[in-house]
Design a protein around this motif. Structure first.
Motif, PDB file in Angstrom:
ATOM      1  N   ASP A 187      66.451   6.118  29.081  1.00 47.35           N
ATOM      2  CA  ASP A 187      66.485   5.898  30.528  1.00 47.35           C
ATOM      3  C   ASP A 187      66.424   7.285  31.164  1.00 47.35           C
ATOM      4  N   MET A 188      65.197   7.778  31.341  1.00 49.75           N
ATOM      5  CA  MET A 188      64.978   9.166  31.757  1.00 49.75           C
ATOM      6  C   MET A 188      65.700   9.491  33.064  1.00 49.75           C
ATOM      7  N   SER A 189      65.658   8.591  34.022  1.00 47.96           N
ATOM      8  CA  SER A 189      66.279   8.846  35.320  1.00 47.96           C
ATOM      9  C   SER A 189      67.780   9.102  35.189  1.00 47.96           C
ATOM     10  N   SER A 190      68.466   8.238  34.461  1.00 51.19           N
ATOM     11  CA  SER A 190      69.911   8.401  34.292  1.00 51.19           C
ATOM     12  C   SER A 190      70.241   9.672  33.524  1.00 51.19           C
ATOM     13  N   ASP A 191      69.499   9.917  32.440  1.00 47.25           N
ATOM     14  CA  ASP A 191      69.797  11.075  31.601  1.00 47.25           C
ATOM     15  C   ASP A 191      69.562  12.384  32.344  1.00 47.25           C
ATOM     16  N   ILE A 192      68.487  12.455  33.112  1.00 47.06           N
ATOM     17  CA  ILE A 192      68.211  13.659  33.899  1.00 47.06           C
ATOM     18  C   ILE A 192      69.355  13.938  34.867  1.00 47.06           C
ATOM     19  N   GLN A 193      69.779  12.904  35.589  1.00 46.68           N
ATOM     20  CA  GLN A 193      70.822  13.085  36.595  1.00 46.68           C
ATOM     21  C   GLN A 193      72.148  13.498  35.972  1.00 46.68           C
ATOM     22  N   ILE A 194      72.567  12.811  34.917  1.00 44.66           N
ATOM     23  CA  ILE A 194      73.867  13.082  34.304  1.00 44.66           C
ATOM     24  C   ILE A 194      73.888  14.445  33.636  1.00 44.66           C
ATOM     25  N   TYR A 232      56.765  18.495  22.482  1.00 42.06           N
ATOM     26  CA  TYR A 232      56.264  18.078  23.792  1.00 42.06           C
ATOM     27  C   TYR A 232      55.605  16.707  23.703  1.00 42.06           C
ATOM     28  N   VAL A 233      54.869  16.475  22.604  1.00 44.64           N
ATOM     29  CA  VAL A 233      54.232  15.175  22.363  1.00 44.64           C
ATOM     30  C   VAL A 233      54.446  14.782  20.905  1.00 44.64           C
ATOM     31  N   TYR A 234      54.238  13.491  20.624  1.00 41.95           N
ATOM     32  CA  TYR A 234      54.292  12.988  19.251  1.00 41.95           C
ATOM     33  C   TYR A 234      53.279  11.852  19.126  1.00 41.95           C
ATOM     34  N   ALA A 235      52.962  11.477  17.887  1.00 37.73           N
ATOM     35  CA  ALA A 235      51.961  10.435  17.642  1.00 37.73           C
ATOM     36  C   ALA A 235      52.641   9.114  17.322  1.00 37.73           C
ATOM     37  N   ASN A 236      52.122   8.018  17.919  1.00 35.98           N
ATOM     38  CA  ASN A 236      52.542   6.675  17.527  1.00 35.98           C
ATOM     39  C   ASN A 236      51.296   5.782  17.457  1.00 35.98           C
ATOM     40  N   ALA A 247      59.322  17.477  26.535  1.00 37.68           N
ATOM     41  CA  ALA A 247      59.041  17.216  27.945  1.00 37.68           C
ATOM     42  C   ALA A 247      60.345  17.070  28.733  1.00 37.68           C
ATOM     43  N   PHE A 248      61.347  16.436  28.116  1.00 32.46           N
ATOM     44  CA  PHE A 248      62.658  16.313  28.758  1.00 32.46           C
ATOM     45  C   PHE A 248      63.307  17.686  28.938  1.00 32.46           C
ATOM     46  N   ARG A 249      63.130  18.564  27.948  1.00 28.71           N
ATOM     47  CA  ARG A 249      63.668  19.922  28.071  1.00 28.71           C
ATOM     48  C   ARG A 249      63.032  20.651  29.244  1.00 28.71           C
ATOM     49  N   ILE A 250      61.722  20.533  29.395  1.00 36.29           N
ATOM     50  CA  ILE A 250      61.022  21.202  30.499  1.00 36.29           C
ATOM     51  C   ILE A 250      61.564  20.715  31.842  1.00 36.29           C
ATOM     52  N   ILE A 251      61.757  19.413  31.966  1.00 34.17           N
ATOM     53  CA  ILE A 251      62.297  18.844  33.201  1.00 34.17           C
ATOM     54  C   ILE A 251      63.708  19.375  33.453  1.00 34.17           C
ATOM     55  N   THR A 252      64.525  19.389  32.395  1.00 38.48           N
ATOM     56  CA  THR A 252      65.910  19.862  32.514  1.00 38.48           C
ATOM     57  C   THR A 252      65.958  21.319  32.958  1.00 38.48           C
ATOM     58  N   GLU A 253      65.146  22.155  32.326  1.00 42.03           N
ATOM     59  CA  GLU A 253      65.130  23.573  32.692  1.00 42.03           C
ATOM     60  C   GLU A 253      64.640  23.772  34.123  1.00 42.03           C
ATOM     61  N   THR A 254      63.570  23.075  34.488  1.00 43.85           N
ATOM     62  CA  THR A 254      62.991  23.242  35.827  1.00 43.85           C
ATOM     63  C   THR A 254      63.995  22.865  36.912  1.00 43.85           C
ATOM     64  N   LEU A 255      64.681  21.744  36.739  1.00 40.26           N
ATOM     65  CA  LEU A 255      65.656  21.308  37.732  1.00 40.26           C
ATOM     66  C   LEU A 255      66.857  22.259  37.781  1.00 40.26           C
TER      67      LEU A 255
END
Length: 385
Positions: A187-194, A232-236, A247-255
């Motif tokens: 749940d990207m939204s919740s994790d980013i905020q918390i 940053y990416v993975y294969a499925n 990608a989550f790390r980049i968002i976390t650092e930027t914010l």
């Protein structure tokens, strides 16, 4: 966090084998070994890569040591071992052969600074159970915090069923010591905020905010944050790569950088684990040495001997270690940085049209699949495939 104690590999030989048997056993040890990525090498999503079974069985037959090292996680090592065994239909993979991105975090449980942690990522509360098994005393997950105060994340995706099944009671006034990102957020939204709340909190207490003016070094968060990998990416199963924890790390650092008004030359302080970082390769090297001892002695059920976080192997029985992967940025670069040989496959992230732009090129070559790669390496080392 970077301080380590010296690690001495304790050999199980002397007390169990006469000298003549010891010499014979040592002759069976291989002086080369394999480390395989999982996704894009042995499996894709929940489907097998056809050649994976024959590749692994060939190594089993020839008693060539190998382990699996993935930037995935969110489950116990035995569950990942069972999953790969089931999907590939190969002989049973031992949990002691699996290094996930967060496996080295076991070492943190020896530090009293890491008693109460926020664990991010993974399905349900699997990551919580992993953290408890590693030895962490008090494990909080974002869903616990949202259930305690839903205004924390007003647009969360958790359902009533999720709260009933996975959330645990939590004391929001009790400080959290560190943030451990075990796996990709669900749940990207919740994790980013918390995560942002805690990085900028007053000593790790939810719902508080420190004064930026009172912080001596604004790049240092209120509590430490550790990312278990930087993919940053993975294969499925989808034809194009998907965003990962990097990608989550980049968002976390930027914010964080924006919130704390950091200069362009400044950045959030964090510890990033997983491939291609040396810490992860050193840890995997220890695991490989330990596994080599176990298969040579025939005792694959004894307790695993692990290093402290960041400890470099003092000695190794291997002249060459072959990293087999599909991602030049993590698998191939990490192998080069650590002095290992590298093998790149076409069954995952890498595509031939990317060749001119990849960050690191394989020392052994590019192969269509893992079986072709293993056969090539075995022949090169004088072993019949």
């Amino acid at each position: 966090m970077n301080a380590v104690r010296r690690f001495h590999l304790r050999s199980p030989w002397s007390s169990r084998f006469p000298y003549s048997q010891l010499r014979a056993a040592r002759r069976l040890k291989s002086d080369f070994a394999f480390v395989f990525d999982i996704d894009g090498v042995l499996i894709r999503g929940k489907k097998p890569i056809a050649e994976a079974r024959s590749a692994l069985e060939s190594l089993n037959k020839n008693k060539i040591p190998y382990i699996l090292m993935t930037n995935g996680g969110g489950v116990l090592e035995r569950e990942k071992a069972n999953e790969v065994t089931r999907i590939t239909n190969c002989s049973k993979i031992n949990p002691l052969q699996v290094v996930q991105s967060h496996t080295p975090m076991k070492a943190l449980t020896r530090d009293k600074k890491f008693q109460r942690v926020l664990v991010v990522g993974g399905d349900g509360d699997n990551s919580r159970q992993v953290a408890y098994e590693y030895g962490f005393k008090d494990v909080v997950m974002p869903i616990d915090i949202v259930k305690a105060n839903k205004s924390v994340s007003p647009h969360c995706m958790y359902t009533t069923h999720d709260f009933e099944l996975y959330a645990k009671p939590v004391d929001l006034d009790k400080p959290i010591d560190a943030i451990l990102v075990f796996n990709d957020p669900r749940d990207m939204s919740s994790d980013i905020q918390i995560v942002q709340d805690l990085l900028n909190s007053q000593n790790g207490v939810c719902g508080t905010k420190r004064s930026i003016k009172s912080v001596a070094d604004p790049t240092e968060p209120s509590i430490p944050i550790l990312f278990s990998n930087n993919d940053y990416v993975y294969a499925n199963d989808f034809p194009l790569p998907r965003f990962g924890q990097g990608a989550f790390r980049i968002i976390t650092e930027t914010l964080y950088n924006h919130t704390n008004k950091l200069e362009p030359s400044q950045n959030l302080q964090s510890l990033i684990m997983g491939k291609p970082f040396k810490l992860q390769y050193d840890f995997a090297h220890h695991v490989l040495i330990d596994w080599n001892e176990k298969i040579s002695s025939g005792d694959t059920e004894s307790q695993q001997i692990l290093p402290y976080l960041g400890e470099v192997p003092e000695q190794t029985p291997f002249k060459k270690i072959y990293m087999v992967g599909d991602n030049p940025e993590s698998d191939i670069k990490g192998a080069h940085d650590h002095g290992w040989e590298s093998v790149l496959l076409r069954t995952g992230v890498y595509k031939d049209e990317d060749w001119d732009d990849i960050i690191a090129r394989p020392s052994v070559g590019v192969f269509d699949n893992v079986e072709d790669a293993v056969k090539h390496v075995l022949r090169a080392n004088g072993v019949s495939a």
